[in-house]
Design a protein around this motif. Structure first.
Motif, PDB file in Angstrom:
ATOM      1  N   ILE A   8      48.503  41.892  28.151  1.00  0.00           N
ATOM      2  CA  ILE A   8      47.038  41.914  28.164  1.00  0.00           C
ATOM      3  C   ILE A   8      46.492  40.575  28.653  1.00  0.00           C
ATOM      4  N   LYS A  11      47.093  40.333  32.402  1.00  0.00           N
ATOM      5  CA  LYS A  11      46.188  41.223  33.129  1.00  0.00           C
ATOM      6  C   LYS A  11      44.774  40.659  33.188  1.00  0.00           C
ATOM      7  N   ASP A  12      44.272  40.129  32.056  1.00  0.00           N
ATOM      8  CA  ASP A  12      42.906  39.598  32.024  1.00  0.00           C
ATOM      9  C   ASP A  12      42.754  38.365  32.912  1.00  0.00           C
ATOM     10  N   ARG A  16      40.245  37.986  36.104  1.00  0.00           N
ATOM     11  CA  ARG A  16      39.249  36.919  36.204  1.00  0.00           C
ATOM     12  C   ARG A  16      39.389  36.115  37.483  1.00  0.00           C
ATOM     13  N   THR A 223      33.078  37.023  28.423  1.00  0.00           N
ATOM     14  CA  THR A 223      34.012  37.975  27.818  1.00  0.00           C
ATOM     15  C   THR A 223      33.363  39.334  27.682  1.00  0.00           C
ATOM     16  N   LEU A 226      34.062  41.319  30.673  1.00  0.00           N
ATOM     17  CA  LEU A 226      35.426  41.841  30.677  1.00  0.00           C
ATOM     18  C   LEU A 226      35.494  43.181  29.953  1.00  0.00           C
ATOM     19  N   GLU A 230      36.436  46.852  31.531  1.00  0.00           N
ATOM     20  CA  GLU A 230      37.501  47.705  30.987  1.00  0.00           C
ATOM     21  C   GLU A 230      36.971  49.114  30.702  1.00  0.00           C
ATOM     22  N   ALA A 253      42.565  39.879  24.619  1.00  0.00           N
ATOM     23  CA  ALA A 253      41.379  39.538  25.413  1.00  0.00           C
ATOM     24  C   ALA A 253      40.864  38.154  25.048  1.00  0.00           C
ATOM     25  N   SER A 256      43.338  35.367  26.315  1.00  0.00           N
ATOM     26  CA  SER A 256      43.279  35.105  27.757  1.00  0.00           C
ATOM     27  C   SER A 256      42.091  34.217  28.101  1.00  0.00           C
ATOM     28  N   GLN A 257      40.952  34.496  27.503  1.00  0.00           N
ATOM     29  CA  GLN A 257      39.766  33.684  27.777  1.00  0.00           C
ATOM     30  C   GLN A 257      39.917  32.270  27.199  1.00  0.00           C
TER      31      GLN A 257
END
Length: 397
Positions: A8, A11-12, A16, A223, A226, A230, A253, A256-257
């Motif tokens: 995840i 992917k994020d 981005r 975010t 995002l 999704e 999620a 990743s941010q």
């Protein structure tokens, strides 16, 4: 679970940074704005700011104002003709010029508006700091005049003066006494004084910390976009058919941010250290704790926004608008001390205010872990509150 979490996050991050233009907002624009607002190589900003003063009034009160400016530790007033003062501003030898107009002393003696005039480049924090210092100096002169005039009125009520010369002499003596008493009066501890004088206000530090917060805060609020992406792609619906839980997805999620935000913050801090000669690294442990706390508060707010916003366009527009407004009111673009007291008080409900205070404590006030613990505690409180709301409201559809 770790494998799904890593997938995840990967992917994020790919989503981005799918567009090369993301690098423009990730590092290029923050550096440009930091240089424009703070200038390179400022260091701690402990030197005095040059202030050309055009003295069109030769009265005693104009001279007193000039003496007040000369006594200010952060200002170096230079009496000059208007043409020379304008040249200094145009050549960036000084951020602003002050013109004390003819009749200044007479107006101030009558209790009227001082009428000081300024010429400065727009959005220059050095010019704003100089204006604030000059206003404070003019206020001190005005208070002395008011006290002297009250003393003259009281004396005249008891016994009239023999003539105008006697009245003028008494006024001058009262003015001298009032000025001396103001000089001897204990100074109240105010944030404005600490920022500009006691802590050696640094435009470079203000710009570096403020632009870091601004340009990291807005993407972390993104975010929300995002989650909207999704939903539009149907990724969240497909997650319902896999063993991936809501907690795993949200953790991935957020992670990743946070990774992207921390990398961005470290890059901007490195620029501040190596290009602007700022002392970001005095307390690395405290700095890292503050960075993580700020990042968590920002991404948590973005998570909450994502549960209210349905489309990517709404999310992007809201994150930019809200991020800019919170950065401005939090003191990231201009020192918070330049805002009205009511705004300064209200700004304490914003995470940007506490992040800015913490960063300035580290790089300007030479603080350490204990100095920034209150800011860290408030930021973590914001993060907990926003995460609770965001998780409670999160839906896959």
């Amino acid at each position: 679970m770790l494998g799904r979490l890593a997938a995840i996050v990967r992917k994020d991050l790919l989503v981005r940074f799918a567009s090369p233009s993301e690098l423009l907002f990730f590092v290029v624009l923050p550096i440009i704005f930091t240089l424009l607002l703070g200038g390179a190589g400022d260091g701690g900003g402990s030197g005095q700011l040059a202030l050309p003063v055009v003295l069109e009034d030769e009265g005693a009160l104009a001279r007193r104002l000039l003496a007040e400016l000369e006594a200010a530790p952060s200002v170096a007033p230079i009496v000059a003709p208007l043409v020379d003062a304008e040249r200094m501003v145009a050549d960036e030898e000084a951020p602003a010029l002050l013109l004390i107009p003819a009749g200044f002393s007479e107006r101030l003696a009558r209790g009227e508006e001082a009428g000081l005039r300024w010429r400065a480049a727009p959005n220059d924090t050095n010019a704003l700091a100089l204006q604030q210092t000059a206003r404070a100096a003019a206020d001190r002169v005005g208070r002395a005049v008011t006290a002297a005039q009250a003393a003259v009125d009281a004396a005249e009520a008891r016994q009239p003066f023999a003539d105008a010369a006697a009245r003028e002499a008494y006024y001058e003596e009262s003015l001298e006494a009032a000025t001396a008493l103001l000089d001897e009066a204990p100074q109240r501890l105010e944030v404005r004084q600490a920022l500009q004088e006691e802590d050696d206000y640094s435009p470079a530090a203000q710009a570096s910390a403020g632009q870091l917060i601004t340009w990291v805060f807005i993407p972390l609020l993104g975010t929300a976009a995002l989650f909207a992406y999704e939903r539009r792609q149907g990724t969240l619906r497909r997650l319902l058919t896999t063993p991936t839980s809501k907690a795993t997805f949200l953790l991935g999620a957020v992670s990743s941010q946070m990774v992207a935000g921390l990398v961005q913050m470290l890059l901007l801090i490195g620029f501040g250290i190596f290009v602007m000669n700022l002392e970001w690294g005095r307390a690395p442990g405290a700095l890292l704790l503050l960075l993580v706390s700020f990042g968590l508060a920002a991404v948590a707010l973005g998570t909450t926004l994502g549960t209210f916003i349905r489309t990517e366009g709404q999310a992007n527009g809201t994150s930019i608008m809200l991020g800019m407004a919170m950065a401005l009111l939090g003191g990231c673009w201009y020192p918070l001390e330049l805002f009205p007291p009511s705004v300064q008080t209200a700004a304490h409900v914003l995470p940007t205010t506490w992040a800015m205070r913490g960063f300035l404590d580290l790089i300007v006030s030479d603080g350490g872990l204990m100095a920034i613990l209150p800011e860290v505690g408030v930021l973590l409180g914001f993060a907990a509150l926003f995460f609770v709301v965001g998780v409670a409201r999160f839906r896959f559809e």
